[in-house]
Design a protein around this motif. Structure first.
Motif, PDB file in Angstrom:
ATOM      1  N   GLN A 249       0.850  -1.182   0.000  1.00  0.00           N
ATOM      2  CA  GLN A 249       0.000   0.000   0.000  1.00  0.00           C
ATOM      3  C   GLN A 249       0.892   1.241   0.000  1.00  0.00           C
ATOM      4  O   GLN A 249       1.871   1.312   0.752  1.00  0.00           O
ATOM      5  CB  GLN A 249      -0.901   0.004   1.236  1.00  0.00           C
ATOM      6  N   PRO A 250       0.604   2.243  -0.857  1.00  0.00           N
ATOM      7  CA  PRO A 250       1.478   3.423  -0.937  1.00  0.00           C
ATOM      8  C   PRO A 250       1.722   4.113   0.407  1.00  0.00           C
ATOM      9  O   PRO A 250       2.812   4.639   0.643  1.00  0.00           O
ATOM     10  CB  PRO A 250       0.731   4.327  -1.918  1.00  0.00           C
ATOM     11  N   GLU A 251       0.730   4.111   1.292  1.00  0.00           N
ATOM     12  CA  GLU A 251       0.936   4.708   2.615  1.00  0.00           C
ATOM     13  C   GLU A 251       2.097   4.029   3.335  1.00  0.00           C
ATOM     14  O   GLU A 251       2.924   4.691   3.981  1.00  0.00           O
ATOM     15  CB  GLU A 251      -0.333   4.581   3.469  1.00  0.00           C
ATOM     16  N   TYR A 252       2.160   2.702   3.233  1.00  0.00           N
ATOM     17  CA  TYR A 252       3.233   1.961   3.897  1.00  0.00           C
ATOM     18  C   TYR A 252       4.535   2.031   3.109  1.00  0.00           C
ATOM     19  O   TYR A 252       5.616   2.051   3.703  1.00  0.00           O
ATOM     20  CB  TYR A 252       2.813   0.510   4.099  1.00  0.00           C
ATOM     21  N   ALA A 253       4.445   2.061   1.800  1.00  0.00           N
ATOM     22  CA  ALA A 253       5.662   2.179   0.985  1.00  0.00           C
ATOM     23  C   ALA A 253       6.424   3.449   1.351  1.00  0.00           C
ATOM     24  O   ALA A 253       7.663   3.452   1.426  1.00  0.00           O
ATOM     25  CB  ALA A 253       5.307   2.174  -0.496  1.00  0.00           C
TER      26      ALA A 253
ATOM     27  N   GLY B 271     -17.610   5.768   4.437  1.00  0.00           N
ATOM     28  CA  GLY B 271     -17.789   6.273   3.082  1.00  0.00           C
ATOM     29  C   GLY B 271     -16.890   5.644   2.048  1.00  0.00           C
ATOM     30  O   GLY B 271     -16.924   6.020   0.873  1.00  0.00           O
ATOM     31  N   ALA B 272     -16.084   4.652   2.449  1.00  0.00           N
ATOM     32  CA  ALA B 272     -15.188   4.004   1.482  1.00  0.00           C
ATOM     33  C   ALA B 272     -15.979   3.289   0.388  1.00  0.00           C
ATOM     34  O   ALA B 272     -15.556   3.229  -0.762  1.00  0.00           O
ATOM     35  CB  ALA B 272     -14.266   3.024   2.197  1.00  0.00           C
ATOM     36  N   PHE B 273     -17.138   2.758   0.769  1.00  0.00           N
ATOM     37  CA  PHE B 273     -17.982   2.051  -0.196  1.00  0.00           C
ATOM     38  C   PHE B 273     -19.389   2.627  -0.105  1.00  0.00           C
ATOM     39  O   PHE B 273     -20.307   2.000   0.438  1.00  0.00           O
ATOM     40  CB  PHE B 273     -18.004   0.551   0.116  1.00  0.00           C
TER      41      PHE B 273
ATOM     42  N   ARG C  78      -4.675   9.283  11.537  1.00  0.00           N
ATOM     43  CA  ARG C  78      -4.749  10.327  10.509  1.00  0.00           C
ATOM     44  C   ARG C  78      -5.432   9.783   9.269  1.00  0.00           C
ATOM     45  O   ARG C  78      -5.417   8.569   9.009  1.00  0.00           O
ATOM     46  CB  ARG C  78      -3.365  10.861  10.173  1.00  0.00           C
ATOM     47  N   PRO C  79      -6.054  10.662   8.489  1.00  0.00           N
ATOM     48  CA  PRO C  79      -6.668  10.211   7.235  1.00  0.00           C
ATOM     49  C   PRO C  79      -5.628   9.582   6.318  1.00  0.00           C
ATOM     50  O   PRO C  79      -4.470  10.010   6.282  1.00  0.00           O
ATOM     51  CB  PRO C  79      -7.233  11.497   6.629  1.00  0.00           C
ATOM     52  N   ALA C  80      -6.040   8.562   5.596  1.00  0.00           N
ATOM     53  CA  ALA C  80      -5.138   7.855   4.686  1.00  0.00           C
ATOM     54  C   ALA C  80      -5.945   7.358   3.493  1.00  0.00           C
ATOM     55  O   ALA C  80      -7.178   7.291   3.545  1.00  0.00           O
ATOM     56  CB  ALA C  80      -4.468   6.690   5.400  1.00  0.00           C
ATOM     57  N   THR C  81      -5.231   6.997   2.436  1.00  0.00           N
ATOM     58  CA  THR C  81      -5.869   6.465   1.233  1.00  0.00           C
ATOM     59  C   THR C  81      -5.457   5.013   1.049  1.00  0.00           C
ATOM     60  O   THR C  81      -4.270   4.687   1.126  1.00  0.00           O
ATOM     61  CB  THR C  81      -5.461   7.271  -0.009  1.00  0.00           C
ATOM     62  N   LEU C  82      -6.439   4.143   0.850  1.00  0.00           N
ATOM     63  CA  LEU C  82      -6.170   2.749   0.546  1.00  0.00           C
ATOM     64  C   LEU C  82      -6.387   2.516  -0.939  1.00  0.00           C
ATOM     65  O   LEU C  82      -7.336   3.036  -1.526  1.00  0.00           O
ATOM     66  CB  LEU C  82      -7.088   1.818   1.354  1.00  0.00           C
TER      67      LEU C  82
ATOM     68  N   MET D 186      -9.798   4.335  -1.946  1.00  0.00           N
ATOM     69  CA  MET D 186     -10.835   4.526  -0.933  1.00  0.00           C
ATOM     70  C   MET D 186     -10.259   5.282   0.253  1.00  0.00           C
ATOM     71  O   MET D 186      -9.090   5.115   0.580  1.00  0.00           O
ATOM     72  CB  MET D 186     -11.384   3.182  -0.448  1.00  0.00           C
ATOM     73  N   PRO D 187     -11.100   6.092   0.916  1.00  0.00           N
ATOM     74  CA  PRO D 187     -10.627   6.799   2.101  1.00  0.00           C
ATOM     75  C   PRO D 187     -10.521   5.862   3.295  1.00  0.00           C
ATOM     76  O   PRO D 187     -11.258   4.874   3.404  1.00  0.00           O
ATOM     77  CB  PRO D 187     -11.720   7.857   2.343  1.00  0.00           C
ATOM     78  N   GLY D 188      -9.601   6.176   4.187  1.00  0.00           N
ATOM     79  CA  GLY D 188      -9.431   5.372   5.387  1.00  0.00           C
ATOM     80  C   GLY D 188      -8.618   6.104   6.424  1.00  0.00           C
ATOM     81  O   GLY D 188      -8.523   7.340   6.411  1.00  0.00           O
ATOM     82  N   PHE D 189      -8.045   5.321   7.328  1.00  0.00           N
ATOM     83  CA  PHE D 189      -7.221   5.870   8.397  1.00  0.00           C
ATOM     84  C   PHE D 189      -5.935   5.070   8.531  1.00  0.00           C
ATOM     85  O   PHE D 189      -5.908   3.856   8.286  1.00  0.00           O
ATOM     86  CB  PHE D 189      -7.956   5.809   9.745  1.00  0.00           C
ATOM     87  N   LEU D 190      -4.880   5.755   8.944  1.00  0.00           N
ATOM     88  CA  LEU D 190      -3.656   5.100   9.389  1.00  0.00           C
ATOM     89  C   LEU D 190      -3.524   5.370  10.879  1.00  0.00           C
ATOM     90  O   LEU D 190      -3.367   6.518  11.300  1.00  0.00           O
ATOM     91  CB  LEU D 190      -2.435   5.628   8.638  1.00  0.00           C
TER      92      LEU D 190
END
Length: 201
Positions: free
Chosen positions: A25-29, A147-149, A179-183, A190-194
């Motif tokens: 996942q780009p957030e983790y990369a 709201g992701a789906f 914090r807000p994150a993108t999956l 989709m929007p999410g959290f880290l």
């Protein structure tokens, strides 16, 4: 209590699961490139095809990837062998009942596992991760947000509010930041959290 999805069947299909994007996942990369983010031995919880584990091993970290699906574990093991990454090892096990790794991992990554678990298994899971964590360990959780789906009908991944994910993880862990994150999936973003949490020393 059982898992409601046949995860091994999902990995046996000719088409890759939607969450299998062929990379971490780009957030983790981005996160694993930052200094001091990853310490000592790492657990990749619900690793799937384990692109995160493989990326961590390529950066010199020792990683254990665990997933419920033997098919996914077989593919991850083959990929590690193919890439010559000897510091990544994998095991098929139910992460919500994980034993045999007590106080071992200083860094734990959840890349979209928490939101896939049935409600009744979540507390078992966060407590299992706490047992597996070494004192002072860091726990990273990347999960879908509300709201992701928006158009989804029927059962599916949990879409957490910030308060819900905090409450879930804080059943065992000390939550430090959300914090807000993108999956990313092969069907879009989709929007999410880290969430970042720690186990006290």
């Amino acid at each position: 209590m059982t898992h409601k999805i046949d995860w091994d069947d999902a990995y046996r299909q000719p088409q890759a699961p939607a969450w299998n994007i062929g990379a971490p996942q780009p957030e983790y990369a981005a996160l694993i490139k930052q200094p001091d983010t990853v310490r000592d031995e790492v657990l990749d919880a619900g690793c799937g095809h384990a692109e995160l584990s493989l990326a961590l091993a390529a950066r010199g970290h020792t990683v254990v990837g665990i997933d419920l699906s033997p098919t996914a574990i077989e593919a991850a093991t083959a990929a590690a062998t193919e890439r010559g990454l000897t510091s990544a090892t994998f095991a098929a096990a139910d992460i919500t009942e994980l034993t045999g790794y007590d106080d071992r991992f200083s860094t734990i990554f959840d890349s979209g596992l928490l939101h896939a678990l049935p409600d009744e298994l979540r507390e078992n899971y966060v407590r299992a991760m706490y047992r597996a964590a070494a004192p002072g360990a860091t726990f990273y959780v990347l999960a879908f947000g509300a709201g992701a789906f928006a158009d989804h009908e029927g059962p599916g991944p949990t879409q957490f509010t910030e308060d819900q994910i905090r409450e879930t993880v804080s059943a065992a862990w000390q939550v430090d930041e959300i914090r807000p994150a993108t999956l990313h999936a092969n069907v879009g973003e989709m929007p999410g959290f880290l969430l970042t949490a720690h186990k006290p020393r």
